[in-house]
Design an enzyme around this catalytic site. Structure first.
Site, PDB file in Angstrom:
ATOM      1  N   LYS A 150      -0.217   7.017   8.917  1.00 19.46           N
ATOM      2  CA  LYS A 150      -0.623   8.194   9.706  1.00 19.46           C
ATOM      3  C   LYS A 150      -1.073   7.745  11.094  1.00 19.46           C
ATOM      4  O   LYS A 150      -1.458   6.590  11.280  1.00 19.46           O
ATOM      5  CB  LYS A 150      -1.774   8.913   9.001  1.00 19.46           C
ATOM      6  CG  LYS A 150      -1.367   9.638   7.731  1.00 19.46           C
ATOM      7  CD  LYS A 150      -2.509  10.520   7.268  1.00 19.46           C
ATOM      8  CE  LYS A 150      -2.258  11.087   5.902  1.00 19.46           C
ATOM      9  NZ  LYS A 150      -3.432  11.836   5.416  1.00 19.46           N
ATOM     10  N   GLU A 178       0.838  -1.201   0.000  1.00 18.25           N
ATOM     11  CA  GLU A 178       0.000   0.000   0.000  1.00 18.25           C
ATOM     12  C   GLU A 178       0.869   1.246   0.000  1.00 18.25           C
ATOM     13  O   GLU A 178       1.992   1.226   0.504  1.00 18.25           O
ATOM     14  CB  GLU A 178      -0.875   0.014   1.258  1.00 18.25           C
ATOM     15  CG  GLU A 178      -2.305  -0.436   1.031  1.00 18.25           C
ATOM     16  CD  GLU A 178      -3.163   0.639   0.355  1.00 18.25           C
ATOM     17  OE1 GLU A 178      -2.625   1.505  -0.373  1.00 18.25           O
ATOM     18  OE2 GLU A 178      -4.387   0.599   0.553  1.00 18.25           O
ATOM     19  N   ASP A 179       0.304   2.319  -0.514  1.00 15.26           N
ATOM     20  CA  ASP A 179       0.997   3.599  -0.453  1.00 15.26           C
ATOM     21  C   ASP A 179       0.952   4.168   0.962  1.00 15.26           C
ATOM     22  O   ASP A 179       1.964   4.473   1.561  1.00 15.26           O
ATOM     23  CB  ASP A 179       0.395   4.587  -1.470  1.00 15.26           C
ATOM     24  CG  ASP A 179      -1.141   4.658  -1.402  1.00 15.26           C
ATOM     25  OD1 ASP A 179      -1.756   3.949  -0.576  1.00 15.26           O
ATOM     26  OD2 ASP A 179      -1.715   5.418  -2.194  1.00 15.26           O
ATOM     27  N   ASP A 189      -4.186   5.415   6.357  1.00 17.96           N
ATOM     28  CA  ASP A 189      -4.670   6.580   7.101  1.00 17.96           C
ATOM     29  C   ASP A 189      -5.630   6.082   8.171  1.00 17.96           C
ATOM     30  O   ASP A 189      -5.209   5.727   9.269  1.00 17.96           O
ATOM     31  CB  ASP A 189      -5.328   7.535   6.099  1.00 17.96           C
ATOM     32  CG  ASP A 189      -5.842   8.802   6.745  1.00 17.96           C
ATOM     33  OD1 ASP A 189      -5.654   8.972   7.958  1.00 17.96           O
ATOM     34  OD2 ASP A 189      -6.434   9.636   6.041  1.00 17.96           O
TER      35      ASP A 189
END
Ligand code: IMP
Length: 183
Positions: free
Chosen positions: A135, A103-104, A107
């Site tokens: 995050k 995954e990038d 969040d």
């Protein structure tokens, strides 16, 4: 594209291309060790993971395979909704395979929670996650992230595959988007 090319749109560069590439090499070295002899299937989540997949995959010295999924999270703007729809499924049967989702960014983790449950139901031999960025919100969900590139502040970032409204994916650095751009 470099941060200097769109300097007015960015408030702060978090990681430069060189820092990102160095970290990708470290993650690949760890994956090499952990998956020795297992020929993992790396599953990228389109479109954001394109850059990290391309770089991570080439750094691996073990045999590995690649497949892709596309999901839409019914979000708009800079918020994720958690309602996920599969737009493109895997071409590979993952029964008995060692699957590593790439995954990038994680969040809220809502997208991944859905995706991991869906993949787990297909009976892979193992299922782990690699994400380039994480995050703080991600810590609230119970996703075991085997490989994390960088923990970043709770701000909307672009670059290295991460977009805002389709733009900035080709930015080589990762930077905080100036809120004026989406206000
Ligand atoms: P999540 O479901 O909240 O974990 O968000 C997952 C997806 O939202 C990521 O795969 C990204 O495509 C997108 N996303 C979350 N945060 C950002 C950001 O700061 N910049 C760009 N895209 C983001």
């Amino acid at each position: 594209m470099y941060a200097t090319d769109v300097a007015d749109d960015l408030s702060e560069v978090l990681y430069t291309e060189a820092q990102i590439q160095a970290r990708v090499k470290e993650l690949a070295a760890q994956i090499d060790v952990d998956y020795a002899g297992k020929e993992p299937l790396l599953v990228g989540v389109l479109n954001g993971a394109v850059m990290v997949m391309a770089d991570l995959f080439r750094e691996l010295t073990i045999h590995a395979m690649m497949d892709w999924m596309a999901v839409s999270s019914y979000g708009s703007g800079t918020q994720s909704s958690g309602v996920v729809r599969i737009l493109k499924d895997l071409s590979t049967d993952i029964v008995g395979r060692h699957v590593l989702v790439v995954e990038d960014i994680v969040d809220t983790g809502l997208t991944l929670t859905y995706l991991l449950e869906n993949l787990a139901s297909r009976n892979p031999a193992s299922l782990k996650l690699a994400a380039m960025f994480r995050k703080p919100e991600a810590n609230k969900v119970h996703i075991d992230m085997a490989y994390v590139g960088f923990d970043i502040p709770n701000k909307f970032v672009v670059g290295y595959g991460l977009d805002y409204d389709g733009r900035y994916r080709n930015l080589k650095d990762v930077a905080v988007l100036n809120p004026g751009v989406y206000a």
